[in-house]
Design a protein around this motif. Structure first.
Motif, PDB file in Angstrom:
ATOM      1  N   LEU A  69      64.956  -8.403  39.280  1.00  0.00           N
ATOM      2  CA  LEU A  69      66.081  -8.770  40.572  1.00  0.00           C
ATOM      3  C   LEU A  69      66.572  -7.838  41.011  1.00  0.00           C
ATOM      4  CD1 LEU A  69      68.851 -10.402  40.667  1.00  0.00           C
ATOM      5  CD2 LEU A  69      69.788  -8.921  39.205  1.00  0.00           C
ATOM      6  N   SER A  70      66.899  -8.270  42.826  1.00  0.00           N
ATOM      7  CA  SER A  70      67.060  -7.634  43.672  1.00  0.00           C
ATOM      8  C   SER A  70      68.900  -7.711  44.374  1.00  0.00           C
ATOM      9  CB  SER A  70      66.587  -7.494  45.234  1.00  0.00           C
ATOM     10  OG  SER A  70      64.856  -7.686  44.742  1.00  0.00           O
ATOM     11  N   LEU A  71      69.552  -7.333  43.734  1.00  0.00           N
ATOM     12  CA  LEU A  71      71.073  -7.445  44.481  1.00  0.00           C
ATOM     13  C   LEU A  71      71.026  -7.406  45.864  1.00  0.00           C
ATOM     14  CD1 LEU A  71      72.661  -6.660  40.584  1.00  0.00           C
ATOM     15  CD2 LEU A  71      72.407  -9.165  41.489  1.00  0.00           C
ATOM     16  N   ASP A  72      70.730  -7.928  46.413  1.00  0.00           N
ATOM     17  CA  ASP A  72      70.957  -7.646  48.135  1.00  0.00           C
ATOM     18  C   ASP A  72      71.897  -8.201  48.725  1.00  0.00           C
ATOM     19  OD1 ASP A  72      70.125 -10.159  47.508  1.00  0.00           O
ATOM     20  OD2 ASP A  72      67.752 -10.106  48.492  1.00  0.00           O
ATOM     21  N   THR A  73      73.278  -8.650  47.941  1.00  0.00           N
ATOM     22  CA  THR A  73      74.028  -9.502  48.264  1.00  0.00           C
ATOM     23  C   THR A  73      75.462  -9.031  47.554  1.00  0.00           C
ATOM     24  OG1 THR A  73      74.047 -11.551  47.751  1.00  0.00           O
ATOM     25  CG2 THR A  73      72.916 -11.276  49.640  1.00  0.00           C
ATOM     26  N   LYS A  74      76.902  -9.130  47.639  1.00  0.00           N
ATOM     27  CA  LYS A  74      78.224  -9.232  46.933  1.00  0.00           C
ATOM     28  C   LYS A  74      78.415  -9.932  46.384  1.00  0.00           C
ATOM     29  CE  LYS A  74      82.643  -7.395  47.112  1.00  0.00           C
ATOM     30  NZ  LYS A  74      84.140  -7.272  48.296  1.00  0.00           N
ATOM     31  N   TRP A  75      77.928 -11.180  47.231  1.00  0.00           N
ATOM     32  CA  TRP A  75      78.217 -12.216  46.049  1.00  0.00           C
ATOM     33  C   TRP A  75      76.834 -12.329  44.834  1.00  0.00           C
ATOM     34  CZ3 TRP A  75      75.049 -16.790  44.083  1.00  0.00           C
ATOM     35  CH2 TRP A  75      75.812 -17.757  42.992  1.00  0.00           C
ATOM     36  N   LYS A  76      76.016 -11.904  45.585  1.00  0.00           N
ATOM     37  CA  LYS A  76      74.465 -12.109  43.789  1.00  0.00           C
ATOM     38  C   LYS A  76      75.233 -10.896  42.936  1.00  0.00           C
ATOM     39  CE  LYS A  76      69.534 -11.927  44.192  1.00  0.00           C
ATOM     40  NZ  LYS A  76      68.478 -11.801  45.097  1.00  0.00           N
ATOM     41  N   ASP A  77      74.848  -9.584  43.513  1.00  0.00           N
ATOM     42  CA  ASP A  77      75.362  -8.437  42.249  1.00  0.00           C
ATOM     43  C   ASP A  77      76.643  -9.491  41.685  1.00  0.00           C
ATOM     44  OD1 ASP A  77      75.692  -6.345  41.597  1.00  0.00           O
ATOM     45  OD2 ASP A  77      77.333  -5.882  42.334  1.00  0.00           O
ATOM     46  N   ARG A  78      77.799  -9.483  42.019  1.00  0.00           N
ATOM     47  CA  ARG A  78      79.107 -10.257  41.197  1.00  0.00           C
ATOM     48  C   ARG A  78      79.127 -11.339  40.702  1.00  0.00           C
ATOM     49  NH1 ARG A  78      82.774 -10.670  45.280  1.00  0.00           N
ATOM     50  NH2 ARG A  78      82.328 -12.906  45.776  1.00  0.00           N
ATOM     51  N   THR A  79      78.096 -12.508  40.769  1.00  0.00           N
ATOM     52  CA  THR A  79      78.118 -13.735  39.983  1.00  0.00           C
ATOM     53  C   THR A  79      77.126 -12.962  38.782  1.00  0.00           C
ATOM     54  OG1 THR A  79      78.061 -14.462  41.815  1.00  0.00           O
ATOM     55  CG2 THR A  79      76.937 -16.172  39.666  1.00  0.00           C
ATOM     56  N   MET A  80      75.982 -12.106  39.011  1.00  0.00           N
ATOM     57  CA  MET A  80      75.377 -11.484  37.521  1.00  0.00           C
ATOM     58  C   MET A  80      76.204  -9.916  37.188  1.00  0.00           C
ATOM     59  SD  MET A  80      72.610 -11.500  36.087  1.00  0.00           S
ATOM     60  CE  MET A  80      72.020 -12.397  37.029  1.00  0.00           C
ATOM     61  N   ARG A  81      77.180  -9.827  37.513  1.00  0.00           N
ATOM     62  CA  ARG A  81      78.134  -8.866  36.583  1.00  0.00           C
ATOM     63  C   ARG A  81      79.147  -9.436  35.815  1.00  0.00           C
ATOM     64  NH1 ARG A  81      80.575  -5.928  40.514  1.00  0.00           N
ATOM     65  NH2 ARG A  81      82.289  -5.013  39.178  1.00  0.00           N
ATOM     66  N   ASN A  82      79.719 -10.431  36.182  1.00  0.00           N
ATOM     67  CA  ASN A  82      80.930 -11.644  35.566  1.00  0.00           C
ATOM     68  C   ASN A  82      79.618 -12.233  34.750  1.00  0.00           C
ATOM     69  OD1 ASN A  82      82.416 -11.379  37.506  1.00  0.00           O
ATOM     70  ND2 ASN A  82      83.115 -12.919  38.626  1.00  0.00           N
ATOM     71  N   TYR A  83      78.680 -12.601  34.785  1.00  0.00           N
ATOM     72  CA  TYR A  83      77.342 -13.533  33.788  1.00  0.00           C
ATOM     73  C   TYR A  83      77.424 -12.440  32.904  1.00  0.00           C
ATOM     74  CZ  TYR A  83      74.682 -16.300  31.429  1.00  0.00           C
ATOM     75  OH  TYR A  83      73.270 -16.909  30.542  1.00  0.00           O
ATOM     76  N   LEU A  84      76.866 -11.018  32.744  1.00  0.00           N
ATOM     77  CA  LEU A  84      76.665  -9.990  31.953  1.00  0.00           C
ATOM     78  C   LEU A  84      78.078  -9.625  31.328  1.00  0.00           C
ATOM     79  CD1 LEU A  84      74.137  -8.468  33.754  1.00  0.00           C
ATOM     80  CD2 LEU A  84      73.444  -9.810  31.696  1.00  0.00           C
ATOM     81  N   ASN A  85      78.914  -9.899  31.707  1.00  0.00           N
ATOM     82  CA  ASN A  85      80.130  -9.722  31.432  1.00  0.00           C
ATOM     83  C   ASN A  85      80.457 -10.309  30.281  1.00  0.00           C
ATOM     84  OD1 ASN A  85      81.632  -6.888  31.960  1.00  0.00           O
ATOM     85  ND2 ASN A  85      81.614  -7.085  34.143  1.00  0.00           N
ATOM     86  N   ARG A  86      80.166 -11.756  30.356  1.00  0.00           N
ATOM     87  CA  ARG A  86      80.960 -12.157  29.115  1.00  0.00           C
ATOM     88  C   ARG A  86      80.553 -12.360  27.699  1.00  0.00           C
ATOM     89  NH1 ARG A  86      78.441 -17.987  31.246  1.00  0.00           N
ATOM     90  NH2 ARG A  86      78.941 -18.529  29.086  1.00  0.00           N
ATOM     91  N   ALA A  87      81.608 -12.726  27.325  1.00  0.00           N
ATOM     92  CA  ALA A  87      81.314 -12.329  25.708  1.00  0.00           C
ATOM     93  C   ALA A  87      80.066 -12.512  24.517  1.00  0.00           C
ATOM     94  CB  ALA A  87      82.655 -12.608  25.061  1.00  0.00           C
ATOM     95  N   GLU A  88      79.587 -13.465  24.939  1.00  0.00           N
ATOM     96  CA  GLU A  88      78.837 -13.217  23.712  1.00  0.00           C
ATOM     97  C   GLU A  88      77.170 -12.673  24.474  1.00  0.00           C
ATOM     98  OE1 GLU A  88      78.347 -17.048  27.615  1.00  0.00           O
ATOM     99  OE2 GLU A  88      79.588 -15.327  26.546  1.00  0.00           O
ATOM    100  N   PHE A  89      77.710 -11.866  25.456  1.00  0.00           N
ATOM    101  CA  PHE A  89      76.140 -10.704  26.100  1.00  0.00           C
ATOM    102  C   PHE A  89      76.509  -9.653  24.838  1.00  0.00           C
ATOM    103  CE2 PHE A  89      75.706 -13.758  29.612  1.00  0.00           C
ATOM    104  CZ  PHE A  89      74.699 -15.179  28.531  1.00  0.00           C
ATOM    105  N   ALA A  90      75.772  -9.326  24.611  1.00  0.00           N
ATOM    106  CA  ALA A  90      75.686  -7.387  24.422  1.00  0.00           C
ATOM    107  C   ALA A  90      75.460  -6.794  25.060  1.00  0.00           C
ATOM    108  CB  ALA A  90      74.444  -7.613  23.500  1.00  0.00           C
ATOM    109  N   ARG A  91      75.904  -5.004  24.942  1.00  0.00           N
ATOM    110  CA  ARG A  91      76.196  -4.705  26.303  1.00  0.00           C
ATOM    111  C   ARG A  91      75.376  -3.668  26.211  1.00  0.00           C
ATOM    112  NH1 ARG A  91      80.673  -5.811  29.185  1.00  0.00           N
ATOM    113  NH2 ARG A  91      80.357  -3.433  29.511  1.00  0.00           N
ATOM    114  N   LEU A  92      73.625  -4.545  27.206  1.00  0.00           N
ATOM    115  CA  LEU A  92      72.738  -3.692  27.237  1.00  0.00           C
ATOM    116  C   LEU A  92      72.448  -3.182  28.971  1.00  0.00           C
ATOM    117  CD1 LEU A  92      70.395  -6.186  25.668  1.00  0.00           C
ATOM    118  CD2 LEU A  92      71.867  -3.919  24.524  1.00  0.00           C
ATOM    119  N   GLU A  93      71.860  -2.057  28.829  1.00  0.00           N
ATOM    120  CA  GLU A  93      71.639  -1.352  29.617  1.00  0.00           C
ATOM    121  C   GLU A  93      70.360  -2.618  30.412  1.00  0.00           C
ATOM    122  OE1 GLU A  93      70.789   2.773  29.438  1.00  0.00           O
ATOM    123  OE2 GLU A  93      72.628   3.086  29.391  1.00  0.00           O
ATOM    124  N   ARG A  94      70.844  -2.564  31.711  1.00  0.00           N
ATOM    125  CA  ARG A  94      69.475  -3.656  32.036  1.00  0.00           C
ATOM    126  C   ARG A  94      68.724  -2.783  33.638  1.00  0.00           C
ATOM    127  NH1 ARG A  94      69.485  -8.691  29.166  1.00  0.00           N
ATOM    128  NH2 ARG A  94      71.688  -9.185  27.966  1.00  0.00           N
TER     129      ARG A  94
END
Length: 188
Positions: A69-94
């Motif tokens: 993954l290349s997080l080359d825009t603020k939108w893409k970074d924020r979208t992925m961060r919001n997705y990973l922060n959802r309750a159903e995901f284990a909090r893992l370093e990626r």
């Protein structure tokens, strides 16, 4: 009359590369992600279920016809961060695709070699030298970026483009409805 209007609108909307391609009324373009990838916005993302070094993760993504993954825009970074922060995901370093190019003394996206222009590092871990450091998304910092030795084994995220599939007919609820004119003609 409606068919003519749809045909004309489709004709105007289908202009591309100087070539006019008529679009049949009632068709739409569809895009899909490969199996095991999830669609977020206009991209497809794979979240690994196992851990790898950054280099092994890079090649694992290549085997899936994707890149880290290349997080080359603020939108893409924020979208992925919001997705990973959802309750159903284990909090893992990626792992993501960034690594430190010690010869140029800058962060680059490994797959492209392009300098990282958008940065979203959180509080960085203290380190004496940046040699052999790669970027990961840190769950302890709401998935802001951090870095560590590339030989550490972490989960990782791959990305690829959406794939266009053949056009499909849109469901038209009026398709099977008989018009008053047709019904009247049939009664005569």
């Amino acid at each position: 009359m409606k068919s003519c209007i749809f045909l004309l609108i489709g004709l105007f909307l289908s202009l591309g590369n100087g070539v006019v391609r008529p679009i049949k009324p009632g068709t739409q373009r569809r895009y899909i992600c490969p199996p095991e990838f999830v669609r977020l916005g206009n991209g497809c993302y794979y979240l690994s279920s196992h851990i790898s070094t950054w280099q092994d993760a890079h090649f694992s993504c290549k085997e899936r016809n994707s890149t880290l993954l290349s997080l080359d825009t603020k939108w893409k970074d924020r979208t992925m961060r919001n997705y990973l922060n959802r309750a159903e995901f284990a909090r893992l370093e990626r792992w993501i695709g960034g690594l430190f190019d010690w010869s140029r003394q800058q962060w680059v996206w490994g797959a492209q070699g392009a300098p990282v222009s958008y940065l979203n590092f959180g509080q960085l871990a203290p380190v004496n030298a940046m040699n052999w450091h790669c970027i990961f998304m840190d769950p302890l910092q709401e998935y802001n970026w951090n870095h560590k030795l590339c030989v550490k084994r972490l989960h990782y995220i791959c990305e690829t483009s959406l794939t266009k599939v053949g056009s499909s007919k849109r469901h038209n609820p009026l398709r099977n409805v008989t018009t008053m004119t047709t019904a009247t003609r049939n009664l005569s």
